[in-house]
Design an enzyme around this catalytic site. Structure first.
Site, mmCIF file in Angstrom:
data_model
loop_
_atom_site.group_PDB
_atom_site.id
_atom_site.type_symbol
_atom_site.label_atom_id
_atom_site.label_comp_id
_atom_site.label_asym_id
_atom_site.label_seq_id
_atom_site.Cartn_x
_atom_site.Cartn_y
_atom_site.Cartn_z
ATOM 1 N N CYS A 165 0.827 -1.211 0.000
ATOM 2 C CA CYS A 165 0.000 0.000 0.000
ATOM 3 C C CYS A 165 0.866 1.268 0.000
ATOM 4 O O CYS A 165 1.591 1.533 0.968
ATOM 5 C CB CYS A 165 -0.913 -0.044 1.222
ATOM 6 N N CYS A 188 0.067 3.601 2.873
ATOM 7 C CA CYS A 188 0.589 3.049 4.131
ATOM 8 C C CYS A 188 2.079 3.372 4.252
ATOM 9 O O CYS A 188 2.555 3.758 5.324
ATOM 10 C CB CYS A 188 0.379 1.543 4.187
#
Length: 109
Positions: A31, A34
C-alpha cells in the site's frame, strides 16, 4: 521507518476483547499510502499508548478479521473499547499525522 508486526486473527480478536481501549493500525506492505504514513507511525503510537493499547494488523493476512468490522480501505486506525468498534479514520485515503492525532483526541472527547 516503523515496522509493523504481524498478528493472527485470533490475536487481534483477543486483543480488542480485553477490557479497555485498544487501537489497531491496519496496513499492508504493498500500500503506497501506508508507506507514506509509516515514517510518522512511531510518534503516533507513542501518543496513543498514553491512553490505549496498540496492535498492528496486516489487512491481507487478517482479511477475515478486517471484513468482520467492515474495514476495507487502508491505511486505517481503528479504535475499540471493551470489544466494540468505537471509531475509525482511514478508508483508503492518504492521511497525515495531524489528521490522525486530531481524530484520536476528538474521539477521546
Amino acid at each position: 521507518m516503523y515496522q509493523s508486526q504481524a498478528h493472527s486473527n485470533d490475536e487481534l480478536t483477543a486483543f480488542i476483547n480485553r477490557p479497555g481501549r485498544h487501537l489497531v493500525f491496519l496496513s499492508a506492505d504493498w500500500c503506497g499510502d501506508c508507506k507514506a504514513i509509516k515514517p510518522f507511525v512511531q510518534g503516533i503510537r507513542e501518543e496513543v499508548e498514553k491512553t490505549a493499547d496498540w496492535m498492528d494488523a496486516d489487512r491481507d493476512d487478517n482479511l477475515d478479521w478486517a471484513s468482520q468490522f467492515g474495514l476495507k480501505g487502508i491505511p486505517a486506525f481503528v479504535l475499540f473499547e471493551n470489544g466494540q468498534k468505537v471509531a475509525q479514520i482511514g478508508h483508503g485515503e492518504r492521511l497525515n499525522p495531524k489528521q490522525i492525532q486530531d481524530w484520536y483526541q476528538e474521539t477521546l472527547g
